[in-house]
Design an enzyme around this catalytic site. Structure first.
Site, short mmCIF file in Angstrom:
data_model
loop_
_atom_site.label_atom_id
_atom_site.label_comp_id
_atom_site.label_asym_id
_atom_site.label_seq_id
_atom_site.Cartn_x
_atom_site.Cartn_y
_atom_site.Cartn_z
CG HIS A 31 -1.81 -1.21 1.31
ND1 HIS A 31 -2.44 -1.61 2.46
CD2 HIS A 31 -2.19 -2.11 0.37
CE1 HIS A 31 -3.15 -2.71 2.23
NE2 HIS A 31 -3.00 -3.03 0.97
C1 LIG Z 1 0.02 -9.20 -1.44
C2 LIG Z 1 -0.87 -8.04 -1.74
C3 LIG Z 1 -2.10 -7.89 -1.08
C4 LIG Z 1 -2.91 -6.79 -1.36
N1 LIG Z 1 -4.13 -6.70 -0.74
C5 LIG Z 1 -4.90 -5.62 -0.99
C6 LIG Z 1 -6.19 -5.51 -0.40
O1 LIG Z 1 -6.65 -6.41 0.30
N2 LIG Z 1 -6.91 -4.39 -0.65
C7 LIG Z 1 -6.43 -3.38 -1.41
O2 LIG Z 1 -7.11 -2.36 -1.56
N3 LIG Z 1 -5.24 -3.47 -2.02
C8 LIG Z 1 -4.47 -4.57 -1.83
N4 LIG Z 1 -3.28 -4.68 -2.47
C9 LIG Z 1 -2.87 -3.59 -3.37
C10 LIG Z 1 -3.49 -3.76 -4.76
O3 LIG Z 1 -3.10 -4.98 -5.30
C11 LIG Z 1 -3.05 -2.59 -5.63
O4 LIG Z 1 -3.49 -1.37 -5.05
C12 LIG Z 1 -3.62 -2.62 -7.04
O5 LIG Z 1 -3.57 -3.90 -7.60
C13 LIG Z 1 -2.84 -1.62 -7.89
O6 LIG Z 1 -3.30 -1.60 -9.21
P1 LIG Z 1 -2.43 -0.84 -10.30
O7 LIG Z 1 -3.12 -1.01 -11.59
O8 LIG Z 1 -2.13 0.53 -9.81
O9 LIG Z 1 -1.01 -1.60 -10.31
P2 LIG Z 1 -0.66 -3.13 -10.57
O10 LIG Z 1 -1.82 -4.00 -10.36
O11 LIG Z 1 0.55 -3.44 -9.78
O12 LIG Z 1 -0.33 -3.18 -12.12
C14 LIG Z 1 0.82 -2.58 -12.65
C15 LIG Z 1 1.30 -3.39 -13.82
O13 LIG Z 1 2.32 -2.64 -14.48
C16 LIG Z 1 3.36 -3.50 -14.89
N5 LIG Z 1 4.57 -2.67 -15.03
C17 LIG Z 1 5.27 -2.05 -14.06
N6 LIG Z 1 6.31 -1.37 -14.58
C18 LIG Z 1 6.25 -1.54 -15.92
C19 LIG Z 1 7.04 -1.07 -17.00
N7 LIG Z 1 8.10 -0.26 -16.81
N8 LIG Z 1 6.69 -1.45 -18.26
C20 LIG Z 1 5.63 -2.26 -18.48
N9 LIG Z 1 4.84 -2.74 -17.49
C21 LIG Z 1 5.15 -2.37 -16.22
C22 LIG Z 1 3.43 -4.53 -13.79
O14 LIG Z 1 4.04 -5.72 -14.23
C23 LIG Z 1 1.96 -4.70 -13.41
O15 LIG Z 1 1.36 -5.77 -14.10
C24 LIG Z 1 -2.48 -5.80 -2.26
C25 LIG Z 1 -1.28 -5.95 -2.94
C26 LIG Z 1 -0.48 -7.08 -2.70
C27 LIG Z 1 0.77 -7.24 -3.48
#
Ligand SMILES: Cc1cc2nc3c(=O)[nH]c(=O)nc-3n(C[C@H](O)[C@H](O)[C@H](O)COP(=O)(O)OP(=O)(O)OC[C@H]3O[C@@H](n4cnc5c(N)ncnc54)[C@H](O)[C@@H]3O)c2cc1C
Ligand code: SF4
Length: 590
Positions: free
Chosen positions: A518
């Site tokens: 987070h």
């Molecule tokens: C173990 C765990 C438990 C969690 N539990 C909760 C929960 O219970 N409740 C909650 O609210 N949140 C939780 N979270 C947080 C939640 O998963 C994230 O807030 C959310 O998934 C973020 O979404 P996003 O699209 O911002 O990023 P992400 O889902 O991380 O997606 C980003 C993507 O970008 C890709 N990427 C990164 N850099 C590059 C690059 N330079 N070039 C190309 N691709 C790239 C990555 O590979 C990834 O697939 C948890 C996270 C984890 C790891």
């Protein structure tokens, strides 16, 4: 020499929740969208089904779904006087690296952040006066209101199959829900998860103490469900392998079973996996972005992908890194307190107690990602007067389980030897008989908690690693003391045989044990370009065809998990972009 490709309307960097939602919405709006994702394609059928998914070594110890730190990582330090060192092994947080991103292996707890966060400075100043906020606490209002975001929370909750009980529908308090929540338009799409013994015991104790427990809303479908887009969910199996694993039953609300397959069916959308974006390109006067460069990590080939618009959706930490690497916006300087990129990095804090009840059977191997009951009496309630306790922020308290790993979870009373015969006997005796009560606490922005580019260490592409400077401040320590007292009072009232009491955190933050993924801040949203990198539509103040989506936009961190607002903001930004394309330019005057 990079191969220059044909221009597209939109390039999306990263395909998790934010990239998935924006790709689907914008392809449906008629735009040609290319998503570049560094990770591989994975699916429930091939990768997340039983028995292969039940592999703690592969997923928990070897981080199979998570960022490869041999390719890119961050350096960390607690304060500017220290030398930052690289995080060579993932620890405190576990960002994802597959199609679907971190939400393939998240737990699913899904909250609505309210005006208590969005108007944080004005609310505290109004209640407690300007001097209540320490001079180095750089909190600010976000420039958005709960009412504006409410329809987008609703949309995300119905997409992600949230199981929960509403506490406030259109201003009417609902029995069994969270009485402190802000008004919502309607119920959750699914009823709450079946309570487990530990959450029931916590609920009874919290009620007896005069608090208001409710089932934690979570993206673990309490029964089979079809969302408004037609994506189908199975019912949660309470499999005990939720956090850090993909879901065998398609019961966990994740983008790889919802928005991404829909985008993939749309001829306007193209996904390129194993594509690592290294830089966002700008035009000669720096007022617009022109595309990105990326490397195919399977063969090292380099490409330039021109685009009319770039959306950074690469997770909170990576979005800030790409902004710094691309030289977009003025980097933050904590001494002069100038610049915006890297500012207001925040994390979370907490405290926890383990309760041992001789002879009870909690069956900790059987639970969902969100098998908790929660109280918000010290969280989103202004009825809790922070004045006498002298801290800004809040914490929620929960009892139950949130994935206790069948092998890794070994609760024993304090004082038990940590190895050998006595430890083995204690772990056998207490495995079934322990439960936990935890608090999750907010962290307010501080002028010295920030990101910049590391002067020493580089990633596999020869680029500087991002440096994270972070530690807890006295404000968080005071809140931690309060949270530990609350937990211990509830725990003692339950008369456990043995109790590992909660203690307030006093040691500096360390990157080693897992805590939460987070991470927030770094390219924050706000009302003007002097104090924020983005406007309320998550549009860059510097380059109007660049949008940066994720928890990096939060000006501070709350006690709640972040993905409720992260998902809502993705839908909110998609709508803003649909307006933007008709008349490109800044959506808010600078
Ligand atoms: C173990 C765990 C438990 C969690 N539990 C909760 C929960 O219970 N409740 C909650 O609210 N949140 C939780 N979270 C947080 C939640 O998963 C994230 O807030 C959310 O998934 C973020 O979404 P996003 O699209 O911002 O990023 P992400 O889902 O991380 O997606 C980003 C993507 O970008 C890709 N990427 C990164 N850099 C590059 C690059 N330079 N070039 C190309 N691709 C790239 C990555 O590979 C990834 O697939 C948890 C996270 C984890 C790891
Ligand atoms: S606990 Fe439920 S939602 Fe989580 S992985 Fe298991 S079956 Fe899926």
């Amino acid at each position: 020499m990079a191969t220059k490709l044909k221009e597209v309307d939109v390039v999306v960097v990263g395909l998790g929740w934010t990239g998935g939602i924006l790709s689907k919405e914008l392809a449906e709006a008629g735009l040609k969208v290319v998503a570049l994702e560094r990770g591989a394609m994975r699916s429930t059928e091939k990768d997340y089904s039983v028995p292969n998914i039940r592999d703690e070594l592969r997923y928990v110890v070897r981080h199979d779904l998570m960022q490869n730190t041999a390719r890119d990582t961050i350096t960390v330090r607690n304060n500017p006087s220290q030398e930052a060192l690289p995080m060579r092994r993932l620890g405190s947080f576990l960002p994802g690296e597959v199609v679907g991103g971190s939400a393939v292996h998240w737990s699913g707890h899904t909250w609505r952040w309210t005006d208590m966060e969005f108007k944080v400075r004005s609310e505290y100043e109004q209640r407690y006066g300007k001097n209540f906020i320490p001079a180095d606490m750089t909190i600010q209002d976000w420039g958005i209101s709960y009412d504006e975001l409410e329809p987008y929370y609703d949309k995300f909750e119905y997409t992600a199959a949230i199981s929960g009980k509403a506490g406030n529908i259109k201003g009417e308090i609902q029995p069994g829900g969270n009485p402190f929540e802000a008004p919502r338009a309607r119920e959750y799409p699914l009823p709450p998860l079946t309570p487990i013994l530990a959450s029931e015991m916590f609920t009874n104790a919290a009620k007896n103490a005069g608090y208001h427990p409710f089932p934690r809303p979570s993206a673990n479908a309490s029964r089979a469900y079809t969302n408004p887009d037609g994506s189908k969910f199975g019912a949660c199996q309470y499999c005990g392998y939720c956090q850090r694993f993909g879901c065998e039953a398609n019961a966990k609300g994740s983008p790889h079973i919802t928005v991404i397959p829909i985008a993939l069916k749309n001829p306007n959308f193209e996904l390129r996996t194993h594509s690592w974006v290294t830089k966002v390109l700008k035009d000669s006067d720096g007022k617009k972005v022109t595309g990105v460069t990326y490397t195919n990590i399977l063969n090292g080939e380099e490409f330039e992908q021109p685009a009319g618009m770039v959306l950074l959706c690469a997770y909170a930490i990576n979005n800030v890194h790409l902004m710094l690497l691309s030289g977009i916006g003025e980097p933050y300087d904590p001494v002069a307190q100038k610049g915006v990129i890297g500012r207001n990095y925040c994390y979370q804090t907490g405290a926890g107690a383990t309760l041992f009840f001789e002879g009870r059977h909690f069956n900790p191997f059987m639970n969902a990602g969100g098998s908790n009951a929660t109280i918000d009496d010290f969280n989103i309630s202004w009825g809790f007067d922070r004045g006498p306790h002298n801290f800004v922020g809040a914490y929620n308290v929960s009892g139950g389980f949130n994935t206790v790993l069948p092998i890794g979870y070994r609760p024993v009373p304090r004082g038990t030897p940590q190895w050998g015969k006595a430890w083995k006997a204690a772990t056998a005796k207490w495995y079934q008989a322990a439960m936990v009560i935890n608090a999750s606490g907010s962290v307010m922005a501080n002028r010295y908690n920030c990101y910049d580019l590391d002067p020493t260490y580089r990633n596999a592409f020869g680029q500087p690693l991002m440096r994270m400077t972070f530690d807890y401040q006295p404000n968080e320590h005071r809140m931690g003391e309060h949270a530990a007292k609350t937990i211990n009072n509830i725990a003692k009232s339950m008369n456990p045989t043995r109790l590992n009491e909660a203690t307030a955190r006093t040691l500096p933050w360390t990157v080693v044990p897992y805590q939460s993924t987070h991470n927030t801040g770094g390219t924050i949203m706000g009302t003007n370009p002097r104090e924020s990198a983005l406007n309320k539509y998550l549009q860059s103040w510097d380059c109007h065809n660049l949008f940066v989506v994720g928890a990096n936009v939060f000006p501070h961190n709350a006690s709640y998990n972040p993905t409720g607002p992260v998902g809502a903001f993705a839908y909110w930004t998609a709508d803003a972009i649909k307006t933007y394309v008709k008349n490109p330019g800044l959506l808010v005057a600078a």
